[in-house]
Design an enzyme around this catalytic site. Structure first.
Site, PDB file in Angstrom:
ATOM      1  N   GLN A 253       0.696  -1.314  -0.040  1.00  0.00           N
ATOM      2  CA  GLN A 253       0.040  -0.003  -0.139  1.00  0.00           C
ATOM      3  C   GLN A 253       0.952   1.188   0.179  1.00  0.00           C
ATOM      4  OE1 GLN A 253      -3.390  -0.258  -0.670  1.00  0.00           O
ATOM      5  NE2 GLN A 253      -2.565  -2.300  -0.953  1.00  0.00           N
TER       6      GLN A 253
ATOM      7  N   HIS B  56       1.595   3.090  -3.305  1.00  0.00           N
ATOM      8  CA  HIS B  56       0.624   3.660  -4.160  1.00  0.00           C
ATOM      9  C   HIS B  56       1.016   5.362  -4.089  1.00  0.00           C
ATOM     10  CE1 HIS B  56      -2.560   1.379  -5.008  1.00  0.00           C
ATOM     11  NE2 HIS B  56      -2.506   0.853  -4.001  1.00  0.00           N
TER      12      HIS B  56
ATOM     13  N   GLU C 266      -9.332   1.112   5.708  1.00  0.00           N
ATOM     14  CA  GLU C 266      -9.723   0.605   4.210  1.00  0.00           C
ATOM     15  C   GLU C 266      -9.626  -0.789   4.190  1.00  0.00           C
ATOM     16  OE1 GLU C 266      -8.781   1.651  -0.405  1.00  0.00           O
ATOM     17  OE2 GLU C 266      -7.078   2.296   1.273  1.00  0.00           O
ATOM     18  N   HIS C 267      -8.337  -1.059   4.572  1.00  0.00           N
ATOM     19  CA  HIS C 267      -7.723  -2.622   4.261  1.00  0.00           C
ATOM     20  C   HIS C 267      -7.322  -3.148   5.654  1.00  0.00           C
ATOM     21  CE1 HIS C 267      -6.719  -0.913   0.190  1.00  0.00           C
ATOM     22  NE2 HIS C 267      -7.472  -1.890  -0.337  1.00  0.00           N
TER      23      HIS C 267
ATOM     24  N   ASP D  20      -7.035  -6.420  -4.266  1.00  0.00           N
ATOM     25  CA  ASP D  20      -7.068  -5.463  -5.173  1.00  0.00           C
ATOM     26  C   ASP D  20      -7.225  -5.880  -6.720  1.00  0.00           C
ATOM     27  OD1 ASP D  20      -6.325  -3.512  -3.544  1.00  0.00           O
ATOM     28  OD2 ASP D  20      -4.177  -3.574  -3.730  1.00  0.00           O
TER      29      ASP D  20
ATOM     30  N   HIS E  47     -53.533  18.557   3.684  1.00  0.00           N
ATOM     31  CA  HIS E  47     -53.235  17.077   3.967  1.00  0.00           C
ATOM     32  C   HIS E  47     -54.397  16.392   4.571  1.00  0.00           C
ATOM     33  CE1 HIS E  47     -49.132  18.550   2.901  1.00  0.00           C
ATOM     34  NE2 HIS E  47     -48.723  17.198   2.946  1.00  0.00           N
TER      35      HIS E  47
END
Length: 438
Positions: A266, A269, A334-335, A368, A427
């Site tokens: 990761q 990235h 996230e992961h 992924d 109404h």
């Protein structure tokens, strides 16, 4: 490149000031500055008001691609099929297998319409329908991700979206064959060689060439993310994603080399990516750091990895797995890798995580590309309230109400009383006009 050791944070979960330090570590402010906001506002306005003319000017300016007409922006289906033929067989086979696995997983997410009838004959229910047209943004040029095509296109198609429009920048005319091949495999309907905020604007507002969509999905740079934020409301969007994150929880029994490379996966990235190890074994933490220092020189993207690990990475030592679970739920990663003997035993205690990779043999990288679940996941602690991209993001629900005469009488009286209480006499009248005459 220096051969010096990686200067990664070493934190003790029980140390004084740990919580404050962890908060600083997790803090990431992805807000666009005034310059980016102003540029994007101008781009959106020009594309909305000038259509293809603005698109062609921006494509020439930013992608150095001189096209004469809007029609030249479109990449034909024949070209997509040619890409599928041109790529090496092993790449084609990998794309097809990944697409098949992602489709099989997402088919289980599809919601169906339902209804029930009450004793008096009143029918209530929910009708599930798909979106009419979706736009998929895909990064282009050297930063090309065919896996993103699969992860965004497949759930849309499983949901039943009849038209999927893909935009992908082709700077200097550079086209990634695997991206086009993935579009062919996934059944993308139309592809246009345009990127940046101008592509998001075209999808949101439509031009003479590019039709407007109902939702824009897919990753992009800060200009793309800012544009998505600004057009939200005119169209739907998937999410505003921050840098990639991984939290590895290990009991100390996994090969430290495996854990080191998982953290690298990761960190490579970009420089803002976040890789964190949590373990109750301080000696194991030392072994992982030693593995990172030994393996880093073998990584082609070692400079990015080092910067990310030193800026936002950490090795955190906890008392036990119970404290590790507390850390998971606070970080809401996230992961999440659970590199432990019995990961299923921890699952009932984990409330916040985008995707959970269980066991010693489940590298996050499998998710992924080809495991099956979606790799578009909530970042920056938004897993506390968000979910992975899925079929449900391309479906919407309409409530169904059909009253019988008896049902209208019962509900009409209740509605009338409540409407009177709110001072909404029309109404009340509307509800009571249908009461059965005694």
């Amino acid at each position: 490149m220096s051969d010096s050791a990686i200067n990664i944070r070493r934190l003790d979960a029980n140390a004084s000031g740990f919580k404050q330090e962890l908060n600083r570590l997790l803090d990431w402010e992805g807000v666009s500055d005034d310059r980016v906001n102003n540029v994007v506002k101008e781009v959106l306005h020009r594309v909305k008001t000038e259509g293809d003319k603005a698109l062609l000017e921006y494509t020439a300016k930013f992608d150095r691609l001189d096209l004469k007409t809007g029609a030249e922006l479109e990449i034909s289906q024949e070209r997509l099929q040619q890409a599928l033929i041109n790529i090496p067989k092993e790449q084609r086979d990998a794309l097809e297998l990944a697409t098949k696995r992602v489709r099989l997983y997402h088919e289980r997410q599809k919601s169906e319409s339902w209804s029930y009838t009450e004793e008096d004959g009143t029918m209530l229910g929910q009708q599930v329908t798909c979106l009419d047209r979706v736009g998929l943004y895909v990064p282009g040029g050297k930063a090309a991700y065919p896996s993103s095509v699969i992860m965004n296109a497949v759930p849309a198609k499983v949901a039943g979206v009849p038209e999927l429009i893909m935009v992908v920048p082709t700077p200097d005319g550079e086209v990634n064959e695997m991206v086009l091949a993935a579009a062919a495999i996934c059944g993308v309907d139309r592809v246009f060689c345009v990127g940046g905020a101008q592509a998001v604007a075209a999808l949101a507002y439509g031009t003479e060439t590019i039709p407007p969509v109902d939702k824009v999905v897919g990753p992009g740079n800060i200009y793309v993310a800012t544009a998505k934020r600004m057009v939200f409301g005119t169209v739907g969007i998937d999410m505003i994603a921050g840098p990639s994150e991984i939290l590895v929880v290990c009991d100390g029994e996994t090969d430290p080399d495996w854990i080191a490379v998982d953290l690298f996966s990761q960190a490579e990235h970009d420089e803002d990516a976040q890789s964190i190890l949590v373990t109750p074994d301080a000696d194991f933490a030392d072994k992982v750091v030693a593995s990172m220092n030994r393996l880093l020189p073998t990584m082609p993207r070692q400079k990015i990895i080092r910067t990310a690990l030193e800026a936002r990475g950490a090795v955190i030592v906890v008392d036990d797995m119970a404290q590790a679970v507390e850390m998971i739920n606070f970080i809401a990663p996230e992961h999440l890798e659970l590199s432990v003997d019995n990961p299923q035993a921890l699952l009932p205690k984990i409330r916040h995580a985008g995707a959970i990779f269980m066991g010693r043999y489940t590298a996050e990288a499998l998710g992924d590309y080809c495991a099956g679940p979606n790799h578009v996941l909530p970042t920056s602690r938004t897993a506390r309230f968000s979910s992975p991209l899925g079929v449900y993001d391309f479906q919407k629900r309409s409530s169904l109400i059909m009253c019988s005469a008896d049902g209208a009488s019962v509900l009409g009286e209740v509605a009338g009383i409540l409407a009177d209480g709110e001072g909404l006499q029309a109404h009340a009248a509307s509800a009571r006009f249908r009461l059965k005459k005694s």
